[in-house]
Write a protein that holds these residues in place. Structure first.
Motif, PDB file in Angstrom:
ATOM      1  N   ALA A 121       0.854  -1.186   0.000  1.00  0.00           N
ATOM      2  CA  ALA A 121       0.000   0.000   0.000  1.00  0.00           C
ATOM      3  C   ALA A 121       0.891   1.238   0.000  1.00  0.00           C
ATOM      4  O   ALA A 121       2.043   1.201   0.456  1.00  0.00           O
ATOM      5  N   ARG A 122       0.353   2.290  -0.514  1.00  0.00           N
ATOM      6  CA  ARG A 122       1.077   3.568  -0.544  1.00  0.00           C
ATOM      7  C   ARG A 122       0.073   4.686  -0.331  1.00  0.00           C
ATOM      8  O   ARG A 122      -1.002   4.696  -0.929  1.00  0.00           O
ATOM      9  N   LEU A 123       0.405   5.609   0.546  1.00  0.00           N
ATOM     10  CA  LEU A 123      -0.442   6.786   0.696  1.00  0.00           C
ATOM     11  C   LEU A 123       0.401   8.033   0.520  1.00  0.00           C
ATOM     12  O   LEU A 123       1.603   8.049   0.798  1.00  0.00           O
ATOM     13  N   ALA A 124      -0.243   9.084   0.017  1.00  0.00           N
ATOM     14  CA  ALA A 124       0.417  10.367  -0.198  1.00  0.00           C
ATOM     15  C   ALA A 124      -0.240  11.396   0.710  1.00  0.00           C
ATOM     16  O   ALA A 124      -1.466  11.501   0.770  1.00  0.00           O
ATOM     17  N   VAL A 125       0.582  12.154   1.414  1.00  0.00           N
ATOM     18  CA  VAL A 125       0.116  13.152   2.370  1.00  0.00           C
ATOM     19  C   VAL A 125       0.471  14.541   1.843  1.00  0.00           C
ATOM     20  O   VAL A 125       1.636  14.813   1.537  1.00  0.00           O
ATOM     21  N   ASP A 126      -0.537  15.393   1.751  1.00  0.00           N
ATOM     22  CA  ASP A 126      -0.357  16.781   1.324  1.00  0.00           C
ATOM     23  C   ASP A 126      -0.432  17.660   2.576  1.00  0.00           C
ATOM     24  O   ASP A 126      -1.430  17.631   3.297  1.00  0.00           O
ATOM     25  N   ILE A 127       0.614  18.437   2.826  1.00  0.00           N
ATOM     26  CA  ILE A 127       0.716  19.254   4.034  1.00  0.00           C
ATOM     27  C   ILE A 127       0.846  20.713   3.625  1.00  0.00           C
ATOM     28  O   ILE A 127       1.688  21.051   2.782  1.00  0.00           O
ATOM     29  N   ARG A 128       0.020  21.589   4.199  1.00  0.00           N
ATOM     30  CA  ARG A 128       0.097  23.030   3.926  1.00  0.00           C
ATOM     31  C   ARG A 128       0.344  23.751   5.250  1.00  0.00           C
ATOM     32  O   ARG A 128      -0.475  23.644   6.170  1.00  0.00           O
ATOM     33  N   ALA A 129       1.444  24.478   5.336  1.00  0.00           N
ATOM     34  CA  ALA A 129       1.834  25.089   6.607  1.00  0.00           C
ATOM     35  C   ALA A 129       2.288  26.522   6.401  1.00  0.00           C
ATOM     36  O   ALA A 129       3.188  26.786   5.601  1.00  0.00           O
ATOM     37  N   GLY A 130       1.670  27.436   7.141  1.00  0.00           N
ATOM     38  CA  GLY A 130       2.096  28.817   7.101  1.00  0.00           C
ATOM     39  C   GLY A 130       3.385  29.048   7.862  1.00  0.00           C
ATOM     40  O   GLY A 130       4.089  30.030   7.621  1.00  0.00           O
ATOM     41  N   GLU A 131       3.707  28.142   8.773  1.00  0.00           N
ATOM     42  CA  GLU A 131       4.935  28.207   9.566  1.00  0.00           C
ATOM     43  C   GLU A 131       5.734  26.926   9.331  1.00  0.00           C
ATOM     44  O   GLU A 131       5.263  25.830   9.641  1.00  0.00           O
ATOM     45  N   PRO A 132       6.957  27.012   8.752  1.00  0.00           N
ATOM     46  CA  PRO A 132       7.720  25.800   8.423  1.00  0.00           C
ATOM     47  C   PRO A 132       7.929  24.875   9.608  1.00  0.00           C
ATOM     48  O   PRO A 132       7.945  23.647   9.454  1.00  0.00           O
ATOM     49  N   GLY A 133       8.101  25.441  10.824  1.00  0.00           N
ATOM     50  CA  GLY A 133       8.309  24.598  11.991  1.00  0.00           C
ATOM     51  C   GLY A 133       7.144  23.681  12.275  1.00  0.00           C
ATOM     52  O   GLY A 133       7.328  22.552  12.766  1.00  0.00           O
ATOM     53  N   ASP A 134       5.923  24.134  11.974  1.00  0.00           N
ATOM     54  CA  ASP A 134       4.748  23.281  12.160  1.00  0.00           C
ATOM     55  C   ASP A 134       4.824  22.056  11.260  1.00  0.00           C
ATOM     56  O   ASP A 134       4.505  20.933  11.682  1.00  0.00           O
ATOM     57  N   ALA A 135       5.244  22.263  10.014  1.00  0.00           N
ATOM     58  CA  ALA A 135       5.379  21.143   9.086  1.00  0.00           C
ATOM     59  C   ALA A 135       6.454  20.171   9.553  1.00  0.00           C
ATOM     60  O   ALA A 135       6.266  18.946   9.511  1.00  0.00           O
ATOM     61  N   ASP A 136       7.574  20.700  10.031  1.00  0.00           N
ATOM     62  CA  ASP A 136       8.663  19.839  10.495  1.00  0.00           C
ATOM     63  C   ASP A 136       8.222  18.971  11.663  1.00  0.00           C
ATOM     64  O   ASP A 136       8.508  17.765  11.709  1.00  0.00           O
ATOM     65  N   ARG A 137       7.533  19.577  12.616  1.00  0.00           N
ATOM     66  CA  ARG A 137       7.076  18.817  13.786  1.00  0.00           C
ATOM     67  C   ARG A 137       6.032  17.775  13.393  1.00  0.00           C
ATOM     68  O   ARG A 137       6.038  16.641  13.899  1.00  0.00           O
ATOM     69  N   PHE A 138       5.127  18.144  12.501  1.00  0.00           N
ATOM     70  CA  PHE A 138       4.109  17.198  12.036  1.00  0.00           C
ATOM     71  C   PHE A 138       4.769  16.005  11.345  1.00  0.00           C
ATOM     72  O   PHE A 138       4.407  14.842  11.607  1.00  0.00           O
ATOM     73  N   ILE A 139       5.731  16.269  10.468  1.00  0.00           N
ATOM     74  CA  ILE A 139       6.388  15.192   9.712  1.00  0.00           C
ATOM     75  C   ILE A 139       7.149  14.260  10.659  1.00  0.00           C
ATOM     76  O   ILE A 139       7.119  13.031  10.497  1.00  0.00           O
ATOM     77  N   ALA A 140       7.823  14.839  11.651  1.00  0.00           N
ATOM     78  CA  ALA A 140       8.568  14.006  12.597  1.00  0.00           C
ATOM     79  C   ALA A 140       7.629  13.076  13.366  1.00  0.00           C
ATOM     80  O   ALA A 140       7.935  11.884  13.573  1.00  0.00           O
ATOM     81  N   ARG A 141       6.494  13.585  13.772  1.00  0.00           N
ATOM     82  CA  ARG A 141       5.541  12.752  14.509  1.00  0.00           C
ATOM     83  C   ARG A 141       4.892  11.705  13.599  1.00  0.00           C
ATOM     84  O   ARG A 141       4.670  10.560  14.014  1.00  0.00           O
TER      85      ARG A 141
END
Length: 419
Positions: free
Chosen positions: A289-309
């Protein structure tokens, strides 16, 4: 006898008429469709050229295939003020996405001309080439090209019929051999009006939204490898079902996104838009299986923390189900584009002077302004659209709202030009 120039004013009826006229140039069986690099798109561009020239603008196509109408200013050597968006659509798209921004630019040029008002700066109206995702697998082609962000690999991309992107740009009048470095160093400011594609303005009953910035877009692919097996004969405790952790991760994405929103003042959303399952048969335990996640972040740090988790949680899900996590891959990433504070202030002041209350809001959708921001100060205005619906035939905006946005932008440009 000499006559004093009048105050420039937006003609909302004329603006609306042009939006509707351009909308009529569509694939008859798929309104409202005007895909880039198609005969229908070329027809729309020819209409645009004639309209710009009739309004006294000099028209050219730059090396990236962008159509630009120019009104000269009074001060020799002054940098240009640009207004732009795009006239291509998604399949069965709407009449306003992109188009409103280009037509507003033309109406501002007409308003200045009708009043006999000459800016110090040249004014340019830009129809950026192929802002929407194209058959070449790329969006914002014209604005990327202007910003020097179209590399040789992108230019060599092909669409299903084998046509290369560089040849397609050449066919619309561009010069792809000149791309690879920024095309402009003479832009004083860039303004873009766009329908909101959400409901904040509609809910607030406001006509004008001043955009704070355009969110970064990050795309992640997670791949799960299990063992395909007979759905009827394989006991539950002996399965390595690749879909089980993938399905769990869909919920994880939602949960982590909601937690991120609660802990941030910036725009943040995350979506699982693709879930591929193999062999995708009712009587077979999924082997991969493969899933693709689209992330939109106004603050880059939010994206980094989300990806790490998400990295941590997806690994745990795989371990719990006896499945191998075969990949956690970064597909693409862009930086957020912040709107210039000075230009935002000009827009807010102009709206107030015209009697419009404003709302500050971020953009989760991408726009050509993301790339123009690499070249010059950038600002965006949003106007409401019915139910937040966009990229569909039901997309709708009101003439009064677009007129309010145009009036606001005209006021801000005049204030900027006066210095």
């Amino acid at each position: 006898m000499s006559c004093a120039a009048s105050e420039p004013a937006i003609d909302a009826g004329r603006l609306w008429s042009d939006i509707m006229a351009l909308a009529e140039i569509t694939e008859p069986d798929r309104p409202w469709t005007r895909r880039s690099f198609t005969p229908r798109f070329d027809e729309g561009r020819e209409w645009l050229r004639r309209r710009m020239e009739a309004d006294g603008l000099s028209v050219r196509i730059d090396a990236a295939g962008n159509m630009i109408g120019r009104r000269e200013g009074s001060e020799p050597g002054a940098k240009a003020i640009l207004i732009g968006s795009h006239t291509d659509t998604v399949p069965s798209g709407g009449r306003f996405d992109g188009v409103a921004g280009v037509v507003v630019g033309m109406e501002i040029a007409r308003a200045l001309d009708s009043a006999g008002h000459v800016l110090r700066h040249p004014l340019e109206v830009v129809d950026f080439l192929a802002e929407e995702p194209s058959e070449f697998g790329l969006s914002c082609i014209g604005s990327r090209g202007m910003a020097g962000a179209l590399d040789a690999h992108m230019l060599a991309a092909t669409r299903p019929d084998g046509l290369r992107l560089d040849d397609a740009i050449r066919a619309v009048g561009g010069a792809p051999e000149q791309l690879g470095a920024p095309l402009r160093d003479d832009i004083a400011a860039y303004f873009e009006l766009h329908i909101e594609q959400a409901t904040q303005l509609e809910r607030a009953a406001l006509s004008v939204g001043v955009v704070t910035g355009i969110a970064a877009v990050v795309r992640i692919a997670i791949r799960f490898e299990g063992v395909a097996a007979h759905a009827g004969a394989t006991p539950m405790n002996q399965r390595a079902d690749a879909l089980a952790p993938a399905a769990e991760c869909v919920g994880v994405v939602r949960r982590l996104a909601e937690e991120t929103v609660q802990g941030s003042n910036a725009h943040f959303v995350a979506t699982v838009g693709i879930l591929d399952v193999h062999p995708n048969a009712a009587n077979i335990v999924p082997g991969s299986a493969r899933l693709a996640v689209d992330i939109r972040a106004g603050e880059p740090g939010d994206a980094d923390r989300f990806i790490a988790r998400l990295d941590e949680e997806s690994a745990k899900a795989c371990a719990a189900h006896g499945v191998t996590r075969a990949g956690f891959d970064l597909i693409s990433r862009s930086d957020p584009a912040l709107c210039d504070e000075g230009l935002r202030g000009r827009l807010e002041d102009a709206a107030c002077a015209a009697g419009y209350d404003t709302l500050s809001l971020g953009s989760g959708a991408g726009h050509d302004a993301m790339f123009v921001a690499r070249l010059a100060p950038m600002a965006m205005l949003f106007t409401p659209c019915l139910g937040g619906r966009s990229h569909c035939p039901e997309e709708w905006a009101e003439a009064r709202d677009i007129g309010a946005g145009a009036t606001t932008m005209l006021g801000a440009i005049r204030a900027l030009d006066a210095g």
